[in-house]
Scaffold this motif. Structure first.
Motif, PDB file in Angstrom:
ATOM      1  N   TRP A   1      12.831  10.558  -2.517  1.00  0.00           N
ATOM      2  CA  TRP A   1      11.801   9.593  -2.112  1.00  0.00           C
ATOM      3  C   TRP A   1      11.639   9.573  -0.596  1.00  0.00           C
ATOM      4  CZ3 TRP A   1      12.122   5.205   0.970  1.00  0.00           C
ATOM      5  CH2 TRP A   1      11.001   4.377   0.985  1.00  0.00           C
TER       6      TRP A   1
ATOM      7  N   ASP B   1       9.679  12.613   0.410  1.00  0.00           N
ATOM      8  CA  ASP B   1       8.311  12.514  -0.094  1.00  0.00           C
ATOM      9  C   ASP B   1       7.506  11.517   0.734  1.00  0.00           C
ATOM     10  OD1 ASP B   1       8.688  14.350  -2.074  1.00  0.00           O
ATOM     11  OD2 ASP B   1       9.090  12.890  -3.654  1.00  0.00           O
ATOM     12  N   THR B   2       8.184  10.462   1.192  1.00  0.00           N
ATOM     13  CA  THR B   2       7.524   9.408   1.961  1.00  0.00           C
ATOM     14  C   THR B   2       7.387   9.788   3.426  1.00  0.00           C
ATOM     15  OG1 THR B   2       8.451   7.763   0.445  1.00  0.00           O
ATOM     16  CG2 THR B   2       7.580   6.958   2.541  1.00  0.00           C
TER      17      THR B   2
ATOM     18  N   TYR C   1       9.717   2.309  -3.373  1.00  0.00           N
ATOM     19  CA  TYR C   1      11.097   2.813  -3.466  1.00  0.00           C
ATOM     20  C   TYR C   1      11.763   2.324  -4.752  1.00  0.00           C
ATOM     21  CZ  TYR C   1      16.099   3.220  -2.724  1.00  0.00           C
ATOM     22  OH  TYR C   1      17.434   3.494  -2.889  1.00  0.00           O
TER      23      TYR C   1
ATOM     24  N   ALA D   1      10.368   4.122  -7.712  1.00  0.00           N
ATOM     25  CA  ALA D   1      10.690   5.550  -7.737  1.00  0.00           C
ATOM     26  C   ALA D   1      12.147   5.810  -8.098  1.00  0.00           C
ATOM     27  CB  ALA D   1      10.374   6.185  -6.375  1.00  0.00           C
ATOM     28  N   CYS D   2      13.039   4.885  -7.746  1.00  0.00           N
ATOM     29  CA  CYS D   2      14.477   5.158  -7.878  1.00  0.00           C
ATOM     30  C   CYS D   2      15.205   4.333  -8.943  1.00  0.00           C
ATOM     31  CB  CYS D   2      15.165   4.951  -6.527  1.00  0.00           C
ATOM     32  SG  CYS D   2      14.546   6.036  -5.223  1.00  0.00           S
TER      33      CYS D   2
END
Length: 615
Positions: free
Chosen positions: A41, A44-45, A73, A76-77
């Motif tokens: 993440w 990607d961010t 976040y 995503a996680c």
């Protein structure tokens, strides 16, 4: 009975052991998934994340962070962690009484360790932690030798002090204009800003292609960029100093443009649509210039926006420009010279904020639409300023803060394209010494150039690591080249350590590492042989020995025709080489020459630069 009791105790102990093993492996697997997801993440961010920014942000206040980013976040996680933990629990529960239980347990543990290790190795390589660690143990005297403190030179303001409007445009690069205008896109996404730069001063000389400042290491996130623009220094902090700076003081011994203008009697305001506490921006502007901070929180308290109103990072730029007009009218009536510093936010990654003014000009490319919308709003704002009575005595600076961190907006831009920050000076009280000359500069140069744009006479035309671009003084970029500057700025600096410790630096120079240097001389072009002779003499190898002397030569601005050559040592210790002009198709004009010394250990450092001319 004793035997039965003993067996029962052993069974209980075995059960506890099984349970602890299961809990440990489950937690190990969950942590591994969280680590892998977080690293994925993160990149990607922040596609262009580096260690300097990561170390700073880990210690800086997170108050004011975009809530959408935090939710992104979590989404995503966390779900992946929960799902994997439940699957592991289900598998272990199903295997608890079977022979393969410990084998499965071991495989899950091994897979977790391997996945975590692989992610850490990926992060290590992506962030170049090895080179970062090496630089953090190596001192360079580059900053120490080239820094000019405003306290050490005379700054003479005009009798009638000019107002300053300084507008930071979030993530705005010259890249976003068309290739025809020097950008990296087929179609111009910022047409109004392109026109402003071409009609005013961006130090492109006679070249119609837009020009801008390079963003050097430790200037590539918002507060670091604002610090670089206003102080002429990178936000380089030694280990352990970040949290102190972020929470208590912000390099109090450094003199910024805010400090200079405060001493000159300016009334100063920072106007932003987000929480100024984020990234320590509040500390920077309160401690360096005593700015009135008018951020998102102020807007709520002052009744500018409803208490429950929050979009994106706070409020959108449409409101920012509306509030700025009111603020400018109030400041202009105060009878004091003023400095209004602004920061936009709509063009922040990822993909920007689509406000009510945005049009679907670029179809499904949201970020391009937001850029175009921002360009239009800024143009309208500048037009309004020009109609006000205070404009005649006001200098406007518009600049991108740092390169965009958007993950895919520039994916079609060629890798060798040189990305620069959008820059334009409007209505400055200075003229360029050579209007035809295209300058090479960094955002450090905005510090003295802005003061010169206010009509301030600067002794020596240098402040911080910056040079007054209106003058004929060479910038550090023009003297050393961007590669060498970037290389040296990533190393430790004794001067920056003193600044971080709150120690006023001594007047004498601090020398921690001698850098190799040389005198590079280009002789007259021999049209008969087609050769341009180059001599490298007075080589100071800094005690590291001379392996080879390599020379880079190019004629195109984008270095697309760059060629590497090797100079030969002569009996007198000098090095000579001939540039074979036929290899460049007999092109006339300037030949750019960078000379590099490879020392006995294999390390390469630039030792000189010059320009030869072929007629």
């Amino acid at each position: 009975m004793e035997k039965i009791g003993l067996q029962r105790i052993k069974k209980i102990i075995r059960g506890i052991g099984y349970g602890l093993e299961a809990v440990f492996v489950t937690l190990l697997c969950g942590v591994s998934v969280l680590l892998c997801g977080s690293i994925s993440w993160m990149f990607d961010t922040w596609k262009y994340l580096n260690m300097d920014e990561l170390m700073y942000q880990l210690n800086a206040p997170i108050t004011g962070t975009n809530e959408g980013m935090i939710l992104d976040y979590i989404n995503a996680c966390i779900p992946a962690v929960i799902i994997v933990i439940l699957l592991v629990i289900a598998v272990l529960f199903g295997m608890r009484k079977k022979k393969g239980y410990h084998l499965v347990l071991g495989l899950i543990a091994a897979a977790s360790v391997l996945a975590a290790g692989g992610s850490l190795k990926y992060a290590w390589d992506r962030l170049d932690i090895g080179n970062y660690s090496k630089n953090q143990s190596t001192y360079s005297s580059f900053i120490d030798d080239n820094y000019v403190s405003p306290n050490d030179v005379e700054l003479k303001f005009p009798e009638q002090k000019r107002n300053l409007i300084y507008i930071y445009l979030e993530s705005l690069e010259t890249t976003f204009t068309s290739k025809e205008n020097g950008g990296g896109f087929e179609e111009d996404t910022i047409p109004e800003l392109t026109a402003l730069a071409q009609e005013n001063e961006d130090f492109s000389g006679a070249d119609p292609a837009l020009n801008g400042g390079y963003s050097m290491p430790s200037t590539t996130w918002t507060v670091a960029a604002m610090f670089a623009h206003s102080s002429g220094l990178p936000l380089v902090l030694p280990g352990g100093a970040n949290s102190e700076v972020a929470q208590e003081v912000f390099l109090p011994e450094v003199q910024t443009i805010g400090d200079v203008l405060e001493d000159a009697g300016y009334r100063q305001t920072l106007l932003i649509g987000s929480d100024a506490t984020f990234g320590s921006r509040r500390q920077l502007y309160m401690e360096h210039g005593n700015f009135d901070i008018k951020d998102y929180n102020y807007a709520v308290e002052a009744g500018w926006i409803p208490a429950d109103y929050r979009v994106w990072w706070g409020y959108e730029d449409e409101k920012l420009f509306s509030f700025a007009k009111e603020e400018l009218l109030n400041l202009s009536q105060s009878g004091e010279p003023f400095n209004l510093t602004m920061l936009t936010v709509d063009t922040h990654f990822e993909d920007g904020w689509v406000c009510e003014l945005c049009r679907n000009q670029f179809e499904d490319d949201q970020y391009a639409n937001v850029m175009a919308c921002s360009s239009h709003q800024i143009s309208e704002f500048i037009q309004w300023i020009r109609q006000q009575d205070f404009y005649e005595n006001t200098t406007i600076v518009i600049t991108g803060d740092h390169p965009t961190m958007d993950s895919d907006f520039c994916e079609d831009v060629p890798e060798d394209y040189v990305r620069k920050m959008y820059t334009v000076y409007i209505n400055p009280a200075a003229e360029t010494a050579d209007p035809s000359l295209r300058r090479e500069y960094t955002t450090f140069d905005d510090f003295p150039t802005t003061l010169a744009g206010l009509g301030v006479e600067i002794e020596g035309n240098r402040l911080g690591l910056g040079t007054n671009l209106f003058s004929d003084e060479m910038t550090l970029t023009e003297l050393y080249g961007t590669d060498r500057m970037a290389q040296e700025l990533q190393k430790k600096s004794k001067l920056m350590e003193e600044f971080a410790a709150g120690i006023e630096p001594e007047e004498e120079e601090v020398v921690e590492e001698n850098l190799p240097t040389a005198l590079v001389t280009v002789y007259e072009y021999d049209s008969m042989s087609g050769q341009l002779p180059v001599q490298i003499s007075e080589i100071n190898d800094a005690g590291k020995g001379i392996g080879t002397v390599n020379v880079a030569v190019w004629t195109e601005e984008d270095q697309s025709d760059l060629q590497w050559m090797q100079a030969e040592q002569q009996e007198d210790g000098t090095f000579w080489m001939n540039i074979d002009v036929p290899e460049f198709n007999y092109k006339t004009g300037e030949y750019h020459i960078d000379v590099y010394l490879v020392d006995a250990d294999g390390n390469q450092n630039i030792i000189g630069s010059t320009i030869g001319v072929v007629y």
